[in-house]
Design a protein around this motif. Structure first.
Motif, PDB file in Angstrom:
ATOM      1  N   VAL A 173       0.852  -1.189   0.000  1.00 33.10           N
ATOM      2  CA  VAL A 173       0.000   0.000   0.000  1.00 33.10           C
ATOM      3  C   VAL A 173       0.888   1.239   0.000  1.00 33.10           C
ATOM      4  CG1 VAL A 173      -1.762   1.299   1.262  1.00 33.10           C
ATOM      5  CG2 VAL A 173      -1.826  -1.214   1.252  1.00 33.10           C
ATOM      6  N   LEU A 174       0.628   2.134  -0.939  1.00 36.67           N
ATOM      7  CA  LEU A 174       1.340   3.402  -1.001  1.00 36.67           C
ATOM      8  C   LEU A 174       0.455   4.478  -0.389  1.00 36.67           C
ATOM      9  CD1 LEU A 174       3.851   4.946  -2.078  1.00 36.67           C
ATOM     10  CD2 LEU A 174       2.491   5.419  -4.142  1.00 36.67           C
ATOM     11  N   ALA A 175       0.972   5.170   0.624  1.00 35.38           N
ATOM     12  CA  ALA A 175       0.222   6.242   1.287  1.00 35.38           C
ATOM     13  C   ALA A 175       0.663   7.592   0.745  1.00 35.38           C
ATOM     14  CB  ALA A 175       0.428   6.183   2.795  1.00 35.38           C
ATOM     15  N   LEU A 176      -0.306   8.389   0.325  1.00 30.67           N
ATOM     16  CA  LEU A 176      -0.066   9.752  -0.131  1.00 30.67           C
ATOM     17  C   LEU A 176      -0.701  10.697   0.883  1.00 30.67           C
ATOM     18  CD1 LEU A 176      -0.983   9.408  -3.922  1.00 30.67           C
ATOM     19  CD2 LEU A 176       1.246   9.077  -2.822  1.00 30.67           C
ATOM     20  N   VAL A 177       0.063  11.668   1.351  1.00 26.13           N
ATOM     21  CA  VAL A 177      -0.405  12.574   2.398  1.00 26.13           C
ATOM     22  C   VAL A 177      -0.647  13.957   1.805  1.00 26.13           C
ATOM     23  CG1 VAL A 177       0.129  13.584   4.645  1.00 26.13           C
ATOM     24  CG2 VAL A 177       0.918  11.272   4.095  1.00 26.13           C
ATOM     25  N   GLY A 178      -1.826  14.503   2.073  1.00 27.62           N
ATOM     26  CA  GLY A 178      -2.217  15.790   1.523  1.00 27.62           C
ATOM     27  C   GLY A 178      -1.674  16.997   2.252  1.00 27.62           C
ATOM     28  N   SER A 179      -0.914  16.798   3.309  1.00 30.15           N
ATOM     29  CA  SER A 179      -0.266  17.908   4.004  1.00 30.15           C
ATOM     30  C   SER A 179       1.240  17.730   3.871  1.00 30.15           C
ATOM     31  CB  SER A 179      -0.632  17.919   5.490  1.00 30.15           C
ATOM     32  OG  SER A 179       0.112  18.913   6.159  1.00 30.15           O
ATOM     33  N   LEU A 180       1.925  18.792   3.485  1.00 32.30           N
ATOM     34  CA  LEU A 180       3.373  18.721   3.320  1.00 32.30           C
ATOM     35  C   LEU A 180       4.128  19.002   4.610  1.00 32.30           C
ATOM     36  CD1 LEU A 180       3.746  20.531  -0.126  1.00 32.30           C
ATOM     37  CD2 LEU A 180       3.657  18.062   0.346  1.00 32.30           C
ATOM     38  N   ARG A 181       3.416  19.418   5.647  1.00 35.35           N
ATOM     39  CA  ARG A 181       4.060  19.704   6.929  1.00 35.35           C
ATOM     40  C   ARG A 181       4.594  18.415   7.538  1.00 35.35           C
ATOM     41  NH1 ARG A 181       2.067  20.886  11.754  1.00 35.35           N
ATOM     42  NH2 ARG A 181      -0.019  20.297  11.120  1.00 35.35           N
ATOM     43  N   SER A 182       5.841  18.412   7.952  1.00 34.20           N
ATOM     44  CA  SER A 182       6.488  17.184   8.432  1.00 34.20           C
ATOM     45  C   SER A 182       5.832  16.599   9.676  1.00 34.20           C
ATOM     46  CB  SER A 182       7.973  17.425   8.696  1.00 34.20           C
ATOM     47  OG  SER A 182       8.147  18.407   9.692  1.00 34.20           O
ATOM     48  N   ALA A 183       5.251  17.424  10.530  1.00 34.74           N
ATOM     49  CA  ALA A 183       4.640  16.919  11.758  1.00 34.74           C
ATOM     50  C   ALA A 183       3.116  17.032  11.731  1.00 34.74           C
ATOM     51  CB  ALA A 183       5.193  17.662  12.965  1.00 34.74           C
ATOM     52  N   SER A 184       2.530  17.088  10.547  1.00 31.19           N
ATOM     53  CA  SER A 184       1.076  17.225  10.465  1.00 31.19           C
ATOM     54  C   SER A 184       0.380  15.980  11.008  1.00 31.19           C
ATOM     55  CB  SER A 184       0.633  17.477   9.020  1.00 31.19           C
ATOM     56  OG  SER A 184       0.688  16.283   8.269  1.00 31.19           O
ATOM     57  N   VAL A 185      -0.819  16.166  11.496  1.00 33.90           N
ATOM     58  CA  VAL A 185      -1.624  15.038  11.976  1.00 33.90           C
ATOM     59  C   VAL A 185      -1.833  14.034  10.843  1.00 33.90           C
ATOM     60  CG1 VAL A 185      -3.940  14.367  12.741  1.00 33.90           C
ATOM     61  CG2 VAL A 185      -2.783  16.295  13.816  1.00 33.90           C
ATOM     62  N   ASN A 186      -2.040  14.533   9.637  1.00 34.27           N
ATOM     63  CA  ASN A 186      -2.278  13.638   8.513  1.00 34.27           C
ATOM     64  C   ASN A 186      -1.057  12.790   8.195  1.00 34.27           C
ATOM     65  OD1 ASN A 186      -5.115  14.330   7.270  1.00 34.27           O
ATOM     66  ND2 ASN A 186      -4.219  16.205   8.058  1.00 34.27           N
ATOM     67  N   ARG A 187       0.110  13.380   8.263  1.00 33.67           N
ATOM     68  CA  ARG A 187       1.337  12.600   8.070  1.00 33.67           C
ATOM     69  C   ARG A 187       1.466  11.551   9.172  1.00 33.67           C
ATOM     70  NH1 ARG A 187       5.309  11.891   5.026  1.00 33.67           N
ATOM     71  NH2 ARG A 187       7.326  11.211   5.768  1.00 33.67           N
ATOM     72  N   ARG A 188       1.157  11.943  10.383  1.00 34.71           N
ATOM     73  CA  ARG A 188       1.236  11.007  11.501  1.00 34.71           C
ATOM     74  C   ARG A 188       0.199   9.886  11.364  1.00 34.71           C
ATOM     75  NH1 ARG A 188       2.726  14.453  16.907  1.00 34.71           N
ATOM     76  NH2 ARG A 188       4.775  15.104  16.173  1.00 34.71           N
ATOM     77  N   LEU A 189      -0.938  10.184  10.769  1.00 31.45           N
ATOM     78  CA  LEU A 189      -1.920   9.123  10.525  1.00 31.45           C
ATOM     79  C   LEU A 189      -1.394   8.137   9.481  1.00 31.45           C
ATOM     80  CD1 LEU A 189      -5.185  11.226  10.644  1.00 31.45           C
ATOM     81  CD2 LEU A 189      -4.537   9.398  12.238  1.00 31.45           C
TER      82      LEU A 189
ATOM     83  N   LYS B  93      -8.409  14.627  20.586  1.00 33.43           N
ATOM     84  CA  LYS B  93      -8.191  13.184  20.532  1.00 33.43           C
ATOM     85  C   LYS B  93      -6.721  12.810  20.747  1.00 33.43           C
ATOM     86  CE  LYS B  93     -11.072  11.064  18.107  1.00 33.43           C
ATOM     87  NZ  LYS B  93     -11.969  10.758  17.063  1.00 33.43           N
ATOM     88  N   PHE B  94      -5.805  13.594  20.161  1.00 33.81           N
ATOM     89  CA  PHE B  94      -4.395  13.221  20.201  1.00 33.81           C
ATOM     90  C   PHE B  94      -3.547  14.125  21.086  1.00 33.81           C
ATOM     91  CE2 PHE B  94      -5.580  12.115  15.641  1.00 33.81           C
ATOM     92  CZ  PHE B  94      -5.975  10.836  15.970  1.00 33.81           C
ATOM     93  N   GLY B  95      -3.910  15.411  21.195  1.00 31.66           N
ATOM     94  CA  GLY B  95      -3.053  16.341  21.924  1.00 31.66           C
ATOM     95  C   GLY B  95      -1.669  16.347  21.317  1.00 31.66           C
ATOM     96  N   ASP B  96      -0.663  16.158  22.141  1.00 33.38           N
ATOM     97  CA  ASP B  96       0.720  16.096  21.651  1.00 33.38           C
ATOM     98  C   ASP B  96       1.146  14.664  21.322  1.00 33.38           C
ATOM     99  OD1 ASP B  96       1.111  18.824  21.856  1.00 33.38           O
ATOM    100  OD2 ASP B  96       1.811  18.698  23.940  1.00 33.38           O
ATOM    101  N   ALA B  97       0.284  13.701  21.587  1.00 35.82           N
ATOM    102  CA  ALA B  97       0.630  12.295  21.352  1.00 35.82           C
ATOM    103  C   ALA B  97       0.529  11.947  19.870  1.00 35.82           C
ATOM    104  CB  ALA B  97      -0.301  11.391  22.155  1.00 35.82           C
ATOM    105  N   HIS B  98       1.257  10.933  19.470  1.00 36.56           N
ATOM    106  CA  HIS B  98       1.174  10.415  18.109  1.00 36.56           C
ATOM    107  C   HIS B  98      -0.135   9.631  17.978  1.00 36.56           C
ATOM    108  CE1 HIS B  98       2.227   8.372  14.398  1.00 36.56           C
ATOM    109  NE2 HIS B  98       3.291   9.161  14.291  1.00 36.56           N
ATOM    110  N   PRO B  99      -0.844   9.742  16.852  1.00 38.69           N
ATOM    111  CA  PRO B  99      -2.111   9.020  16.694  1.00 38.69           C
ATOM    112  C   PRO B  99      -2.014   7.506  16.921  1.00 38.69           C
ATOM    113  CG  PRO B  99      -1.887  10.641  14.956  1.00 38.69           C
ATOM    114  CD  PRO B  99      -0.583  10.633  15.720  1.00 38.69           C
TER     115      PRO B  99
END
Length: 186
Positions: free
Chosen positions: A6-22, A153-159
């Motif tokens: 599975v290839l994951a594509l992330v719509g946010s380019l921010r390195s620490a974005s919630v979406n990247r972490r998901l 839901k996450f605060g500062d924690a990783h999802p």
């Protein structure tokens, strides 16, 4: 049983974005038989322009994206919501992957979409727009997960530390692998 890539594509380019972490969570909680890799380099892909996508081939970054997507068994798109819709970087990736129309890297490929935002809406508008664009591009969509209230839901924690979200993502990946197997067995 073969591995589903599975290839994951992330719509946010921010390195620490919630979406990247998901997307990272997806890689961490993938069920047995599923391997998730997060694509790097979407920010390098030029905006789709048919003049650039000619007989001599696509620009290097777009070609690399197409190759990675064509080699994957399925795709996972993780999207935030920007101004009520899909981020440009993700829409651009879909545009490049949809070409040539009917034979692009998305054609017939199973794709799941996760949307997330701090609002209770969970980026559902972006989710709907992403699913719509993927369907028009020829992929097999329908697997979706919307996650709202990400700050609470996450605060500062990783999802991946949120058991409920980790389980939801793992289950979505299992469904995606099942969709891939159904295509192969058909």
């Amino acid at each position: 049983m073969s591995q589903t890539r599975v290839l994951a594509l992330v719509g946010s380019l921010r390195s620490a974005s919630v979406n990247r972490r998901l997307a990272e969570t997806a890689a961490a909680v993938a069920p047995q038989g599923v391997e998730v890799s997060v694509y790097e380099g979407l920010g390098e892909v030029p905006f789709y322009n048919e003049d650039l996508d000619g007989e001599t081939g696509a620009p290097v970054a777009a070609g690399a994206l197409r190759l990675a997507a064509s080699e994957a068994d399925a795709l996972l798109l993780v999207t935030p919501e920007y101004n009520g819709t899909i981020p440009a970087v993700l829409k651009n990736a879909i545009d490049w992957l949809s070409r040539p129309y009917g034979a692009g890297a998305l054609a017939g490929k199973p794709v799941a979409v996760i949307s997330a935002s701090p609002s209770g809406n969970g980026a559902k508008w972006a989710l709907e727009e992403t699913v719509k664009a993927l369907g028009i591009a020829g992929s097999r969509t329908g697997l979706q997960l919307s996650i709202g209230g990400t700050i609470d839901k996450f605060g500062d924690a990783h999802p991946k530390e949120n058991a409920e979200v980790a389980e939801q993502i793992s289950a979505l990946l299992a469904q995606l692998a099942d969709a891939r197997r159904e295509l192969v067995d058909a």
